[in-house]
Design a protein around this motif. Structure first.
Motif, PDB file in Angstrom:
ATOM      1  N   VAL A 164     -12.806  44.139   8.182  1.00 27.34           N
ATOM      2  CA  VAL A 164     -11.495  43.528   7.993  1.00 27.34           C
ATOM      3  C   VAL A 164     -10.835  43.416   9.369  1.00 27.34           C
ATOM      4  O   VAL A 164     -10.697  44.428  10.067  1.00 27.34           O
ATOM      5  CB  VAL A 164     -10.586  44.353   7.070  1.00 27.34           C
ATOM      6  CG1 VAL A 164      -9.257  43.633   6.849  1.00 27.34           C
ATOM      7  CG2 VAL A 164     -11.262  44.625   5.741  1.00 27.34           C
ATOM      8  N   VAL A 165     -10.464  42.201   9.766  1.00 28.32           N
ATOM      9  CA  VAL A 165      -9.798  42.018  11.057  1.00 28.32           C
ATOM     10  C   VAL A 165      -8.353  41.610  10.818  1.00 28.32           C
ATOM     11  O   VAL A 165      -8.024  40.967   9.808  1.00 28.32           O
ATOM     12  CB  VAL A 165     -10.523  40.979  11.926  1.00 28.32           C
ATOM     13  CG1 VAL A 165     -11.894  41.496  12.338  1.00 28.32           C
ATOM     14  CG2 VAL A 165     -10.673  39.641  11.197  1.00 28.32           C
ATOM     15  N   ALA A 166      -7.481  42.016  11.747  1.00 31.00           N
ATOM     16  CA  ALA A 166      -6.049  41.785  11.572  1.00 31.00           C
ATOM     17  C   ALA A 166      -5.396  41.458  12.901  1.00 31.00           C
ATOM     18  O   ALA A 166      -5.759  42.013  13.943  1.00 31.00           O
ATOM     19  CB  ALA A 166      -5.382  43.008  10.956  1.00 31.00           C
ATOM     20  N   THR A 167      -4.418  40.563  12.860  1.00 30.61           N
ATOM     21  CA  THR A 167      -3.586  40.252  14.023  1.00 30.61           C
ATOM     22  C   THR A 167      -2.123  40.432  13.634  1.00 30.61           C
ATOM     23  O   THR A 167      -1.765  40.367  12.465  1.00 30.61           O
ATOM     24  CB  THR A 167      -3.794  38.814  14.518  1.00 30.61           C
ATOM     25  OG1 THR A 167      -3.403  37.899  13.479  1.00 30.61           O
ATOM     26  CG2 THR A 167      -5.233  38.552  14.897  1.00 30.61           C
ATOM     27  N   GLY A 168      -1.291  40.660  14.647  1.00 32.24           N
ATOM     28  CA  GLY A 168       0.147  40.739  14.427  1.00 32.24           C
ATOM     29  C   GLY A 168       0.699  42.148  14.435  1.00 32.24           C
ATOM     30  O   GLY A 168       1.857  42.352  14.793  1.00 32.24           O
ATOM     31  N   ARG A 222      -1.592  38.680   9.978  1.00 29.83           N
ATOM     32  CA  ARG A 222      -2.673  37.990   9.274  1.00 29.83           C
ATOM     33  C   ARG A 222      -3.874  38.916   9.189  1.00 29.83           C
ATOM     34  O   ARG A 222      -4.200  39.619  10.140  1.00 29.83           O
ATOM     35  CB  ARG A 222      -3.090  36.709  10.014  1.00 29.83           C
ATOM     36  CG  ARG A 222      -2.094  35.573   9.991  1.00 29.83           C
ATOM     37  CD  ARG A 222      -2.733  34.314  10.581  1.00 29.83           C
ATOM     38  NE  ARG A 222      -1.842  33.177  10.539  1.00 29.83           N
ATOM     39  CZ  ARG A 222      -1.038  32.818  11.539  1.00 29.83           C
ATOM     40  NH1 ARG A 222      -1.026  33.536  12.664  1.00 29.83           N
ATOM     41  NH2 ARG A 222      -0.250  31.771  11.439  1.00 29.83           N
ATOM     42  N   MET A 223      -4.556  38.880   8.052  1.00 32.05           N
ATOM     43  CA  MET A 223      -5.755  39.700   7.866  1.00 32.05           C
ATOM     44  C   MET A 223      -6.839  38.846   7.216  1.00 32.05           C
ATOM     45  O   MET A 223      -6.552  37.993   6.365  1.00 32.05           O
ATOM     46  CB  MET A 223      -5.461  40.929   7.004  1.00 32.05           C
ATOM     47  CG  MET A 223      -4.271  41.747   7.477  1.00 32.05           C
ATOM     48  SD  MET A 223      -4.081  43.330   6.637  1.00 32.05           S
ATOM     49  CE  MET A 223      -5.300  44.290   7.533  1.00 32.05           C
ATOM     50  N   GLN A 224      -8.087  39.094   7.629  1.00 28.64           N
ATOM     51  CA  GLN A 224      -9.221  38.369   7.069  1.00 28.64           C
ATOM     52  C   GLN A 224     -10.322  39.364   6.721  1.00 28.64           C
ATOM     53  O   GLN A 224     -10.759  40.156   7.561  1.00 28.64           O
ATOM     54  CB  GLN A 224      -9.761  37.349   8.073  1.00 28.64           C
ATOM     55  CG  GLN A 224     -10.951  36.552   7.566  1.00 28.64           C
ATOM     56  CD  GLN A 224     -10.593  35.628   6.408  1.00 28.64           C
ATOM     57  OE1 GLN A 224      -9.563  34.950   6.450  1.00 28.64           O
ATOM     58  NE2 GLN A 224     -11.429  35.579   5.383  1.00 28.64           N
ATOM     59  N   VAL A 225     -10.751  39.335   5.458  1.00 30.73           N
ATOM     60  CA  VAL A 225     -11.871  40.150   5.005  1.00 30.73           C
ATOM     61  C   VAL A 225     -13.146  39.352   5.252  1.00 30.73           C
ATOM     62  O   VAL A 225     -13.286  38.221   4.754  1.00 30.73           O
ATOM     63  CB  VAL A 225     -11.728  40.502   3.511  1.00 30.73           C
ATOM     64  CG1 VAL A 225     -12.901  41.367   3.056  1.00 30.73           C
ATOM     65  CG2 VAL A 225     -10.399  41.214   3.256  1.00 30.73           C
ATOM     66  N   LEU A 226     -14.067  39.923   6.022  1.00 33.68           N
ATOM     67  CA  LEU A 226     -15.281  39.218   6.412  1.00 33.68           C
ATOM     68  C   LEU A 226     -16.426  39.495   5.430  1.00 33.68           C
ATOM     69  O   LEU A 226     -16.292  40.300   4.511  1.00 33.68           O
ATOM     70  CB  LEU A 226     -15.685  39.632   7.830  1.00 33.68           C
ATOM     71  CG  LEU A 226     -14.614  39.454   8.916  1.00 33.68           C
ATOM     72  CD1 LEU A 226     -15.144  39.936  10.263  1.00 33.68           C
ATOM     73  CD2 LEU A 226     -14.153  38.004   9.001  1.00 33.68           C
ATOM     74  N   GLU A 227     -17.541  38.832   5.658  1.00 30.06           N
ATOM     75  CA  GLU A 227     -18.725  39.006   4.809  1.00 30.06           C
ATOM     76  C   GLU A 227     -19.248  40.444   4.915  1.00 30.06           C
ATOM     77  O   GLU A 227     -19.236  41.041   5.993  1.00 30.06           O
ATOM     78  CB  GLU A 227     -19.821  38.037   5.240  1.00 30.06           C
ATOM     79  CG  GLU A 227     -19.495  36.565   5.011  1.00 30.06           C
ATOM     80  CD  GLU A 227     -19.682  36.158   3.556  1.00 30.06           C
ATOM     81  OE1 GLU A 227     -20.270  36.967   2.787  1.00 30.06           O
ATOM     82  OE2 GLU A 227     -19.256  35.054   3.202  1.00 30.06           O
ATOM     83  N   PRO A 228     -19.726  41.012   3.815  1.00 32.18           N
ATOM     84  CA  PRO A 228     -20.248  42.386   3.857  1.00 32.18           C
ATOM     85  C   PRO A 228     -21.516  42.484   4.692  1.00 32.18           C
ATOM     86  O   PRO A 228     -22.273  41.518   4.841  1.00 32.18           O
ATOM     87  CB  PRO A 228     -20.513  42.701   2.380  1.00 32.18           C
ATOM     88  CG  PRO A 228     -20.669  41.375   1.719  1.00 32.18           C
ATOM     89  CD  PRO A 228     -19.782  40.425   2.469  1.00 32.18           C
TER      90      PRO A 228
END
Length: 269
Positions: A164-168, A222-228
């Motif tokens: 999980v990557v996040a900005t802000g 903002r957060m993005q859940v990536l592929e496992p």
């Protein structure tokens, strides 16, 4: 797993409390942080280890946003998520009580193994306070400092890693320098497990040589859940841990850089 086998720290997660406060807390997050979380469709229907990049100092707004978004998407009872955090968070007055009820537990691999065995998922931040307090200029960098324990945990437990990557989060206060050297000189890394002690600029304290609980600035998160990532399938039963570490952190850096490219001017609402 019988409830009597579950440690008291895990039993403090309170579904009724989460259900009661979730609407107000999520509304607050969407107003104050304009929280945007995408990619939950990538999460397999099984226990997983979420691995995130950490920002925002001790307040770690990214953790709260993810917990709230997860419980909103998957419902409170459906697939419980626990976040493993530094003892200073779970033991703090008021904040500690709130976080424990939301499912935050002390960072201990034995807790994570019990969580997986009970059908839940765990969230870890390998970068810890070093990443949460990295200088603002490094806010779009993955800083795990070579820590590979999360890889061994996922591999031993037989669960997939979901990055999980996040900005802000790092726009909610300003970290002006890398405080690792200061923490080492004061031996805080030995006596209090504090790895970083930087200068910060925050509300209401202004400029301080030590991070204190603060009012987060209303940045866009903002957060993005990536592929496992299935470590066993990709790296086998006896992984090259350096190779696995490079693979996971590289995948997360690519995802974080893509997410960061959507921010044109920091702090502008």
């Amino acid at each position: 797993m019988d409830d009597s086998d579950i440690p008291a720290e895990l039993r403090e997660r309170d579904p009724e409390f989460i259900r009661a406060v979730l609407p107000a807390l999520w509304l607050t997050s969407t107003v104050w942080f304009r929280a945007e979380v995408n990619g939950f469709e990538n999460v397999p229907d099984e226990p997983v280890l979420f691995v995130g990049n950490h920002s925002g100092g001790g307040g770690t707004p990214d953790t709260f946003v993810l917990l709230l978004a997860y419980n909103t998407f998957f419902t409170v009872e459906g697939r419980p998520l626990y976040a493993l955090a530094h003892d200073t968070i779970t033991a703090a007055p008021f904040l500690g009580t709130l976080t424990r009820k939301l499912g935050v537990v002390p960072a201990d691999n034995s807790f994570a193994e019990t969580i997986f065995a009970s059908g839940g998922s765990a969230l870890v931040y390998p970068g810890g306070d070093v990443e949460a307090l990295r200088p603002w200029r490094q806010r779009h960098q993955i800083v795990f400092s070579g820590r590979k324990g999360f890889l061994r945990l996922a591999h031993q437990a037989g669960v997939k890693i979901v990055p999980v990557v996040a900005t802000g989060g790092h726009d909610t206060l300003f970290v002006l320098n890398d405080g690792r050297r200061t923490a080492q000189l004061l031996r805080l890394d030995k006596v209090a497990r504090v790895k970083s002690l930087p200068f910060t600029l925050s509300i209401p304290w202004g400029l301080l040589p030590v991070p204190l609980p603060h009012i987060p600035l209303p940045a866009k998160i903002r957060m993005q859940v990536l592929e496992p990532i299935d470590l066993r399938a990709r790296f086998g039963e006896d992984p090259d841990w350096d190779h696995a570490y490079d693979y996971v952190t590289s995948a997360m850096q690519v995802g974080l850089s893509k997410l960061a490219s959507r921010t044109i001017v920091p702090m502008i609402r």
